[in-house]
Design a protein around this motif. Sequence first.
Motif, PDB file in Angstrom:
ATOM      1  N   GLU A   5     -22.780 -38.525 -28.026  1.00 55.50           N
ATOM      2  CA  GLU A   5     -23.601 -39.528 -27.353  1.00 55.50           C
ATOM      3  C   GLU A   5     -23.594 -40.813 -28.170  1.00 55.50           C
ATOM      4  O   GLU A   5     -23.739 -40.790 -29.393  1.00 55.50           O
ATOM      5  CB  GLU A   5     -25.031 -39.007 -27.218  1.00 55.50           C
ATOM      6  N   LEU A  61     -20.501 -30.666 -25.983  1.00 53.74           N
ATOM      7  CA  LEU A  61     -20.699 -31.926 -25.274  1.00 53.74           C
ATOM      8  C   LEU A  61     -19.963 -33.060 -25.983  1.00 53.74           C
ATOM      9  O   LEU A  61     -19.728 -32.998 -27.195  1.00 53.74           O
ATOM     10  CB  LEU A  61     -22.192 -32.269 -25.234  1.00 53.74           C
ATOM     11  N   CYS A  71     -21.953 -31.548 -29.782  1.00 58.20           N
ATOM     12  CA  CYS A  71     -20.581 -31.889 -30.149  1.00 58.20           C
ATOM     13  C   CYS A  71     -20.225 -31.453 -31.564  1.00 58.20           C
ATOM     14  O   CYS A  71     -19.061 -31.143 -31.852  1.00 58.20           O
ATOM     15  CB  CYS A  71     -20.365 -33.401 -30.011  1.00 58.20           C
ATOM     16  N   ILE A 128     -23.712 -24.538 -23.081  1.00 57.82           N
ATOM     17  CA  ILE A 128     -23.556 -25.913 -23.523  1.00 57.82           C
ATOM     18  C   ILE A 128     -24.087 -26.045 -24.946  1.00 57.82           C
ATOM     19  O   ILE A 128     -25.221 -25.646 -25.238  1.00 57.82           O
ATOM     20  CB  ILE A 128     -24.314 -26.889 -22.597  1.00 57.82           C
ATOM     21  N   TYR A 146     -29.606 -32.610 -24.129  1.00 58.87           N
ATOM     22  CA  TYR A 146     -28.229 -32.135 -23.926  1.00 58.87           C
ATOM     23  C   TYR A 146     -28.044 -31.610 -22.492  1.00 58.87           C
ATOM     24  O   TYR A 146     -27.020 -31.827 -21.863  1.00 58.87           O
ATOM     25  CB  TYR A 146     -27.883 -31.027 -24.912  1.00 58.87           C
ATOM     26  N   LYS A 200     -19.138 -24.604 -24.457  1.00 61.34           N
ATOM     27  CA  LYS A 200     -18.501 -25.895 -24.214  1.00 61.34           C
ATOM     28  C   LYS A 200     -19.250 -26.978 -24.982  1.00 61.34           C
ATOM     29  O   LYS A 200     -20.433 -27.244 -24.689  1.00 61.34           O
ATOM     30  CB  LYS A 200     -18.529 -26.215 -22.719  1.00 61.34           C
TER      31      LYS A 200
END
Length: 454
Positions: A384, A381, A352, A349, A452, A379
């Motif tokens: 937010e 995120l 972004c 993770i 996160y 991947k």
Amino acid sequence: MIKTKDNEILDFIKKGRADYSWFMTHALDVEPEHLWFKMKEVNDSVRDNERTAVGAGHGVSKTYGGARIALTFLFCYYPSTVITTAPSLAQVKNIWREIRAAHTNARMPLGGKLTTLELDIQTETGVKWYATGISTMPDTVTGEATRLQGIHNDYVLIILEEAAAILPEIWRATEHIGAPFKRVLAIGNPTSKFGDFPAALRDPTWNHINISVTDTPNFKMGRQLIPGVYGKEYEQRIRLKYGKDSDEYKVRVLGGISERGAEGAYCSRKMVELKKKGRITDLIEHNPNYPVHIIEDIGYTTAIGFVQVIEGWSNFISYYEDSGISIEKYVDLFDEYKKERGYRYGDIIVPCDMDSNAHKVITGQTALETLRGFGYNAKPLPRERRFNEGVQRLLKYLDTCRFHKTRCARLIDCLEAHHEKKNKQMSTEDVPVFTGVPDKDGTDHGFDMVRYAS
């Protein structure tokens, strides 16, 4: 360089290297009666030890002594580089006022071109020989840390003034400076139990010195023997206001490490709760039957958490943080952990913005593309919306978390210490006022990584 006869130069350098205190009283501006025993102890430690950490109370010659150490080192070692740094430009200028005063009033004409934050001997001599001052505020720390890591010389001295507020990137950069003879002096008031400075004061690889107001000649004699040094009046004021057993007395007078949590901390109470419930323990070990998920907060400083989800628990089994390291180096770390610890990776993770063009401009690939190119299918995120929403989500998530006490020690500090930024203009000693935004003090990287993960 020192402007006098060659044999006198060699004699002063030889004596100065052997005894920094002698150089200060014979070549610089220090009066012998003002050179008290704790100043001598710090001088000798910098001479003899690669790393010296000084926890000190208020008004005990920290800046005065540090400035004279800077000049002593610069003029007794050739070719040398001296870097002084502090959390703010105003604090850097403060030590440089002392450097200029000591240089201007020296008993011997020292030479060199002296400006506000630099003493250049390089122009006169044609060799790399200079001292300079830099501040380490969050908006400039990446550039200054990179600059520090690029320093190479035969002799190097780094002075970390007001060390409790020096950002982690600078502490790490000092480790990467290349010099056959290197000295680091970290000195300040230990106002927090978190961070690199209290860690240095506990680390046996550093030489430790404590300077209390009660050590000063002004305190011991009950009168003003040394200008600018605190004594009985200051000790009494702090004792009567806060009490002798208070954290304020311990820190401001005795120069001890604060035991108080960070003001405005987001998760400190929750972390205390986890400790009481036994959720922070070295019993949280890697279970080979479950995958290890990697959570990253990537930037100049990167925070990486290694997490296993087992029966509803998020077990943080390891944490890694470093600055100025390429993505390729982090991939090497993943491969190393896979081989040596037996990690079998699951999800990776990342934030972004890892797919932004900032990294692509330099390497031709985004950070996400680089990581995927090494076979790690990260991947990103979603973005937010509000930081405070993330904080509330994190607080709930921590109820499901357990942490390996040793391997996640730095991460635990980040979670305990990360806090709102204080409005320094409106805050008083007793009543803090906050700005409503997080303080980018270095604890944000680990904190954001767990945010996160939530």
